[in-house]
Design a protein around this motif. Sequence first.
Motif, PDB file in Angstrom:
ATOM      1  N   LYS A   1      45.142  39.800  29.695  1.00 49.50           N
ATOM      2  CA  LYS A   1      43.847  40.242  29.151  1.00 49.50           C
ATOM      3  C   LYS A   1      43.378  39.284  28.066  1.00 49.50           C
ATOM      4  CE  LYS A   1      40.475  43.209  28.940  1.00 49.50           C
ATOM      5  NZ  LYS A   1      39.536  43.355  30.066  1.00 49.50           N
ATOM      6  N   ALA A   2      44.295  38.842  27.195  1.00 49.05           N
ATOM      7  CA  ALA A   2      43.932  37.898  26.128  1.00 49.05           C
ATOM      8  C   ALA A   2      43.473  36.564  26.717  1.00 49.05           C
ATOM      9  CB  ALA A   2      45.130  37.689  25.194  1.00 49.05           C
ATOM     10  N   LEU A   3      44.142  36.131  27.797  1.00 49.43           N
ATOM     11  CA  LEU A   3      43.754  34.870  28.442  1.00 49.43           C
ATOM     12  C   LEU A   3      42.375  34.978  29.063  1.00 49.43           C
ATOM     13  CD1 LEU A   3      44.487  32.007  29.357  1.00 49.43           C
ATOM     14  CD2 LEU A   3      45.621  33.012  31.353  1.00 49.43           C
ATOM     15  N   GLU A   4      42.071  36.121  29.726  1.00 47.98           N
ATOM     16  CA  GLU A   4      40.761  36.319  30.338  1.00 47.98           C
ATOM     17  C   GLU A   4      39.663  36.342  29.274  1.00 47.98           C
ATOM     18  OE1 GLU A   4      41.587  39.907  32.505  1.00 47.98           O
ATOM     19  OE2 GLU A   4      41.740  38.826  34.407  1.00 47.98           O
ATOM     20  N   THR A   5      39.981  36.944  28.123  1.00 44.73           N
ATOM     21  CA  THR A   5      39.011  36.970  27.028  1.00 44.73           C
ATOM     22  C   THR A   5      38.740  35.561  26.520  1.00 44.73           C
ATOM     23  OG1 THR A   5      39.746  39.186  26.366  1.00 44.73           O
ATOM     24  CG2 THR A   5      38.559  37.876  24.717  1.00 44.73           C
ATOM     25  N   ARG A   6      39.798  34.755  26.457  1.00 44.30           N
ATOM     26  CA  ARG A   6      39.652  33.378  25.940  1.00 44.30           C
ATOM     27  C   ARG A   6      38.841  32.501  26.886  1.00 44.30           C
ATOM     28  NH1 ARG A   6      44.520  29.621  23.460  1.00 44.30           N
ATOM     29  NH2 ARG A   6      43.165  27.872  22.842  1.00 44.30           N
ATOM     30  N   VAL A   7      39.070  32.644  28.206  1.00 50.24           N
ATOM     31  CA  VAL A   7      38.344  31.793  29.151  1.00 50.24           C
ATOM     32  C   VAL A   7      36.962  32.372  29.471  1.00 50.24           C
ATOM     33  CG1 VAL A   7      40.478  30.945  30.171  1.00 50.24           C
ATOM     34  CG2 VAL A   7      39.326  32.916  31.201  1.00 50.24           C
ATOM     35  N   GLY A   8      36.732  33.625  29.111  1.00 54.86           N
ATOM     36  CA  GLY A   8      35.408  34.229  29.302  1.00 54.86           C
ATOM     37  C   GLY A   8      35.119  34.665  30.702  1.00 54.86           C
ATOM     38  N   SER A   9      36.175  34.910  31.498  1.00 53.25           N
ATOM     39  CA  SER A   9      35.953  35.324  32.885  1.00 53.25           C
ATOM     40  C   SER A   9      37.201  36.027  33.388  1.00 53.25           C
ATOM     41  CB  SER A   9      35.645  34.115  33.757  1.00 53.25           C
ATOM     42  OG  SER A   9      35.469  34.507  35.119  1.00 53.25           O
ATOM     43  N   PRO A  10      37.059  37.041  34.222  1.00 51.63           N
ATOM     44  CA  PRO A  10      38.245  37.691  34.788  1.00 51.63           C
ATOM     45  C   PRO A  10      38.978  36.762  35.753  1.00 51.63           C
ATOM     46  CG  PRO A  10      36.257  38.563  35.798  1.00 51.63           C
ATOM     47  CD  PRO A  10      35.808  37.691  34.660  1.00 51.63           C
ATOM     48  N   LEU A  11      40.285  36.763  35.670  1.00 54.41           N
ATOM     49  CA  LEU A  11      41.105  35.922  36.530  1.00 54.41           C
ATOM     50  C   LEU A  11      41.749  36.719  37.659  1.00 54.41           C
ATOM     51  CD1 LEU A  11      42.873  33.785  33.757  1.00 54.41           C
ATOM     52  CD2 LEU A  11      40.819  33.223  35.079  1.00 54.41           C
ATOM     53  N   PHE A  12      41.825  38.035  37.498  1.00 50.80           N
ATOM     54  CA  PHE A  12      42.438  38.898  38.506  1.00 50.80           C
ATOM     55  C   PHE A  12      41.467  40.011  38.891  1.00 50.80           C
ATOM     56  CE2 PHE A  12      46.751  37.338  38.593  1.00 50.80           C
ATOM     57  CZ  PHE A  12      46.873  36.681  37.375  1.00 50.80           C
ATOM     58  N   LEU A  13      41.505  40.377  40.151  1.00 52.25           N
ATOM     59  CA  LEU A  13      40.742  41.507  40.666  1.00 52.25           C
ATOM     60  C   LEU A  13      41.734  42.643  40.899  1.00 52.25           C
ATOM     61  CD1 LEU A  13      38.010  42.582  41.679  1.00 52.25           C
ATOM     62  CD2 LEU A  13      38.644  41.759  43.965  1.00 52.25           C
ATOM     63  N   ARG A  14      41.535  43.708  40.154  1.00 54.37           N
ATOM     64  CA  ARG A  14      42.493  44.809  40.182  1.00 54.37           C
ATOM     65  C   ARG A  14      41.903  46.013  40.918  1.00 54.37           C
ATOM     66  NH1 ARG A  14      42.111  42.362  35.378  1.00 54.37           N
ATOM     67  NH2 ARG A  14      44.004  41.470  34.411  1.00 54.37           N
ATOM     68  N   THR A  15      42.712  46.576  41.815  1.00 50.39           N
ATOM     69  CA  THR A  15      42.374  47.837  42.472  1.00 50.39           C
ATOM     70  C   THR A  15      43.565  48.763  42.299  1.00 50.39           C
ATOM     71  OG1 THR A  15      43.276  47.245  44.642  1.00 50.39           O
ATOM     72  CG2 THR A  15      41.005  46.548  44.175  1.00 50.39           C
ATOM     73  N   THR A  16      43.449  49.960  42.819  1.00 52.66           N
ATOM     74  CA  THR A  16      44.557  50.908  42.687  1.00 52.66           C
ATOM     75  C   THR A  16      45.756  50.489  43.540  1.00 52.66           C
ATOM     76  OG1 THR A  16      43.577  52.242  44.439  1.00 52.66           O
ATOM     77  CG2 THR A  16      43.060  52.860  42.149  1.00 52.66           C
ATOM     78  N   ARG A  17      45.502  49.666  44.566  1.00 48.72           N
ATOM     79  CA  ARG A  17      46.578  49.297  45.482  1.00 48.72           C
ATOM     80  C   ARG A  17      47.107  47.874  45.285  1.00 48.72           C
ATOM     81  NH1 ARG A  17      44.928  51.764  51.422  1.00 48.72           N
ATOM     82  NH2 ARG A  17      44.815  53.964  50.789  1.00 48.72           N
ATOM     83  N   ARG A  18      46.280  46.963  44.755  1.00 50.26           N
ATOM     84  CA  ARG A  18      46.714  45.565  44.706  1.00 50.26           C
ATOM     85  C   ARG A  18      46.021  44.828  43.570  1.00 50.26           C
ATOM     86  NH1 ARG A  18      44.285  42.747  50.037  1.00 50.26           N
ATOM     87  NH2 ARG A  18      45.217  40.934  49.011  1.00 50.26           N
ATOM     88  N   VAL A  19      46.607  43.678  43.249  1.00 49.73           N
ATOM     89  CA  VAL A  19      46.042  42.762  42.259  1.00 49.73           C
ATOM     90  C   VAL A  19      45.973  41.387  42.920  1.00 49.73           C
ATOM     91  CG1 VAL A  19      46.349  41.640  40.028  1.00 49.73           C
ATOM     92  CG2 VAL A  19      47.010  44.038  40.321  1.00 49.73           C
ATOM     93  N   GLN A  20      44.780  40.775  42.877  1.00 48.82           N
ATOM     94  CA  GLN A  20      44.643  39.460  43.475  1.00 48.82           C
ATOM     95  C   GLN A  20      43.801  38.563  42.589  1.00 48.82           C
ATOM     96  OE1 GLN A  20      42.672  40.908  47.106  1.00 48.82           O
ATOM     97  NE2 GLN A  20      40.931  39.583  46.594  1.00 48.82           N
ATOM     98  N   LEU A  21      43.952  37.248  42.808  1.00 50.88           N
ATOM     99  CA  LEU A  21      43.218  36.284  42.002  1.00 50.88           C
ATOM    100  C   LEU A  21      41.752  36.267  42.374  1.00 50.88           C
ATOM    101  CD1 LEU A  21      45.701  33.263  42.121  1.00 50.88           C
ATOM    102  CD2 LEU A  21      45.044  34.523  40.048  1.00 50.88           C
TER     103      LEU A  21
END
Length: 284
Positions: A13-33
């Motif tokens: 979360k800290a890394l995503e805040t620093r780069v200003g963009s989400p790096l992972f797409l999260r769902t209830t079943r999976r996490v992907q880039l």
Amino acid sequence: MSITQPALSAQIKALETRVGSPLFLRTTRRVQLTAEGQRFIARARRLLEDFDSAIGEIRQGALLERGTIAFSCIPTIAATAFPWIIREFLLKHPGVKVSMTDDTTTAMERRILAGEVEFGVGGAPGWREALEFSPLLEDPFVLVCRRDHPLARKATVPMREVLNYPVISLAVGSNVRNNLTQCLEAEGLTLTPAYELIHHHPVGAMVEAGLGVSLLPSIACDMLHKTSALRFLPLAEKRYSRAIGLITRRGVALSAPAQRFYDLVVKSMAARGKRPAKRRGTRG
């Protein structure tokens, strides 16, 4: 990884805040880039590879500036080629100690097999299953005689004519004698020396005294005390020569300093201007 799931999530979360963009797409079943995450991880992998490569180069460089290189070689090469090769290497790597042993062919091979030295320089080894031979150059035999000898008037000298005169030879077991004997036997000829010597140095004086002629590889002639009374003539048959090469134990890698020294030996020996070596299976 030695990190808990909550701590890992917080770092992402800290890394995503620093780069200003989400790096992972999260769902209830999976996490992907995400697309941005895929680009980021490709660049991050390249940076890590460059970092590892830089560390390896620094460590390799440190190894090259210290340590000991131990090698063995036959006396003719030890006396004529290696003083200058060692000097050149030590000017570039003053922190490395170079230990050279000049040996007969048999003693050199035993040292390599026993691990006392990392490599050797000489003729093709007898223990070919355990030792690897990399030819560097061909060293042709020449006739050494007095200027007033009957053979001295010839441009090239046939071996059969040489054997009509007393021959001053190095002793059995030396690289020179072994190679000469093999060449002669291949032609159905036999050498019966009038004199047999352990060392090269007296050969020139004995020839000059008129006690006989000698057959030596051209590099070995550099060890003689040359005077105006001696002539050095090529043989008519080009097959009378010895292969000089590098000898190592099969399957054993050289240390970093030894590999660098080994490479310098290859370069320096190839520049000596002799005929390129042919691969052969004879014993040196």
